[in-house]
Design a protein around this motif. Sequence first.
Motif, mmCIF file in Angstrom:
data_model
loop_
_atom_site.group_PDB
_atom_site.id
_atom_site.type_symbol
_atom_site.label_atom_id
_atom_site.label_comp_id
_atom_site.label_asym_id
_atom_site.label_seq_id
_atom_site.Cartn_x
_atom_site.Cartn_y
_atom_site.Cartn_z
ATOM 1 N N VAL B 619 0.818 -1.213 0.000
ATOM 2 C CA VAL B 619 0.000 0.000 0.000
ATOM 3 C C VAL B 619 0.856 1.269 0.000
ATOM 4 C CG1 VAL B 619 -1.834 1.238 1.174
ATOM 5 C CG2 VAL B 619 -1.801 -1.263 1.206
ATOM 6 N N LYS B 620 1.737 1.390 0.996
ATOM 7 C CA LYS B 620 2.430 2.669 1.107
ATOM 8 C C LYS B 620 3.435 2.879 -0.024
ATOM 9 C CE LYS B 620 4.808 5.864 4.081
ATOM 10 N NZ LYS B 620 5.489 6.106 5.338
ATOM 11 N N TYR B 621 4.217 1.847 -0.319
ATOM 12 C CA TYR B 621 5.258 2.049 -1.338
ATOM 13 C C TYR B 621 4.938 1.369 -2.662
ATOM 14 C CZ TYR B 621 7.821 4.141 2.462
ATOM 15 O OH TYR B 621 8.196 4.966 3.481
ATOM 16 N N GLN B 622 3.977 0.477 -2.667
ATOM 17 C CA GLN B 622 3.527 -0.190 -3.890
ATOM 18 C C GLN B 622 4.692 -0.756 -4.707
ATOM 19 O OE1 GLN B 622 0.466 2.051 -5.909
ATOM 20 N NE2 GLN B 622 -0.707 2.244 -4.042
ATOM 21 N N GLN B 624 4.943 -3.552 -5.814
ATOM 22 C CA GLN B 624 4.491 -4.472 -6.864
ATOM 23 C C GLN B 624 4.520 -3.841 -8.247
ATOM 24 O OE1 GLN B 624 2.675 -3.178 -4.435
ATOM 25 N NE2 GLN B 624 0.530 -2.873 -4.975
#
Lengths: 163, 708
Positions: B619-622, B624
Amino acid sequence: MNWRALILVFAISAMATLQACREKAAIATTNPLLKAYDVEQDANDPQRVIPLNYQQAQGKRVFNNTCVWCHAEATPAGPSNRSNVTPTPPLFTDGETLNPLTDEFLQNTITLGGSAMGKSTMMPPWGQTISEDEIRSVIAYIRAVAQPPYQPTARPASQYPVK
Amino acid sequence: MTAEEMGKVSKRLRATFAIASVAFVAVLAVSPVKDYFQEWKRHEKDYVRYAQTRPDTKHLLADFHSGIDQIWLPDMKVVDRCTTCHQGITQASLGDSSVPQPFRAHPVIPHPVKEWGCVVCHRGQGPATEVAEAHETTLAWEQPILPTKYIQASCGSCHRGDIPQTPQLNRGRQLLSELNCAGCHRMQEIQRPAMLGPDLSNVGNKVTREWIYKWLKEPHIVVDASGNTVVDGYQTEEEPRMPQFRLTDQEITALSAYLSSLKSHPFESYKFDPRVLASLEKRPDLAELGQERFRQMFCTTCHSLAVTRGDETKLIGGDIGPELTKVASKVNPDWLITWLRDPQSYLSHALMPRYQWSDEDLYKVTQYINEKLTDPDLLSNVPQLETPTPEDIQLGQRLFLEKGCGSCHVIEGVSPQKDFGPDLSSLGGKNVSQLEFGSAKFPRNIVSYIQAKITDPLSVNTAARMPQYRLTPADLDAITTALLSMTGNPSSSGLERLIVPRPRPGFRAAGAFGEVYERYKCYVCHRFNGYGGTLAPDLSFEGSRARRQWTIDFMKNPQTLRPTLIFRMPQFNMTDQEAATIADYLGMASQSQFVNVAGGNLKQFAPEMAAMGKQLYEVKYQCQACHTIGSSGGYVGPNLSNAGNWLNASWIEQWLKNPQALVPGAIEPRRTFTSEEIQALTAYVLTLKQSGQPKAAISGAAVTGGAK
């Protein structure tokens, strides 16, 4: 006696005009691409070759190392990572999206990342990885290859004299 | 003579004297007038007038100096007066392309124009104060301005090592060395390698006389089924290393006779295990089995094959080894088996690794090559060649030396001519009057000269021995740039100090690892301590990164880790002993000072930290966007599905702090994680584990020929 004076006058005038008769080499008209540091094939129009200056050429190098993976259709490894990223990142040649953005906005987005500028978090911050000058050169590069072409907004001259 | 007469004479004399005096004053006056109308003064006046039309007039005029402006670089023996006319060159506000020359500002470059001037990069005549003399070739001033297209040549005359800012120059230097130009020419900074082309002492055992004839007649030019002439059987992007020589049919017949008679080391044909032969010989799908093995071993990482998809025929694969599409029509099948088992026994400097072959694999793969990688029509237009006569062989040997073959190819007992071609080490700095143009039709400048010499040597000199290279326009420009950069040795010791040296690192491992390293030629693709190839990851700090057991498993069965790398690691069929030797060596020697592998305590990573790490990752750094876990994610960075088994905890922590400190030039951006975040992300990555990679998946990835 007259002929002597004639010779004298002739010799003097010959000396005076001799300097003016020097042959001057004509300045050749050269191909504009000869004056470019590097060139870029237009992605949409293979006939068009875009000349790049030193800064733009350095931007091209940084772009192809860092940005190409998500902002181009073809990458050095073949397929692009664009389809794996949501929202889909703009192509580097996408003038319609990028031309309205100011240099400052692009500089900040690249330096601080998408999330700092209210854009996608998937765009990471590059400020500690590539230098300020390199980021500036990347912007110069995408301006050069933008389609439709980028027209810098004419800024009014400062009313105060620059010291 | 009376006084009156004298008066008359003196009157006439006086008149003459008066006229002469007036004329003399007029002649004297030419000089100040000429000085007043000097070209550079006109440009200065124009600049002042132009500055008055600009919004920042005051600023522009404050920086304006009238008179000759000069930059003097005594170390480089450069006097540069260009800024006399190019007044606005350092004014950022005049950078726009609508500003007329000579007042436009120069784009930003690393060497400030104010300190370095112009001629250091652009050449031309620095001290000249007339436009034509400064920029063009005139009778007395011979160095013209270098077209900006080739300007990287000037970078190269001081920066002898490759720098990333000059891709064209680097490519040119690479081509000069790859195409073996140093075989015949002496060049600045490009050394003659110990061995250039293949050693031909034993070539008669490898190929037939017919094939040599074909090769010499049309090196790499073969006519395909539809009658089109294509390179090496297929259109390639790379220029083949062997150029075309201008040889008559008689000369080729003699050379082929001589070369096919060279059989210095006879070899015995290999005897396969009869049980293997019995089990495989009768199988109808033998070639397919061999093809599968060929793909599984990733031969295409180094060798390319022509693949036809739809109407398009493309070469797919690497360019470290030769292209193999028609190799079975070239080499003797017995030689092929001997070569595959031990390439260095035929050619001691061969880059091909010595694979561990089972009889079964060797038989399958050689059968595949002999059946599928062949073209029965390849030699169809070669005339009937008889058994070589001694006269032919003698003539062939003479031609071998006369044509310069010996400059690249070694034959035992044949000593080649020294310095076969002209010395090019100071070509780039030569004046036009120093170049021999003959009756050439092209413009008289050094760029045209170099390019004509390469594209059509006969256009300059009808007796040229230089063979014919066929380069793409981009490669031709790159080579021109590299040659133009060779301006000879520095003219002063001061300049020597400025020259940035070319690094020449070399790394040879010793001991048990050294043997494995040489056997599998690890350095052809990987880099160790600054030495080696760039095709695959740098392994200088691999011991800090990867765990021992993972390294052993990877050596035995390499998997796809980094989808951005085009080529896959070949499967060498290494023994357990060899894999362990590599893992132990990397663990001992390839350590980064930043990573303390033994220092970490895995107990510090609690499950709740891993859960937080997952949140940060997703979520925060993504992360993926670039990394794949399981089946989803991007493929810019390595696949992390098995990272828990692969990476050391302290490596992950250091990597998250500063990736470029561990791997210079790594793509992953450096970020500002807090130390809690780094701990949490590390804890999460360590939980990513996969049990036993299924074998089928690996061979499946191989089917596309290694270029995914």
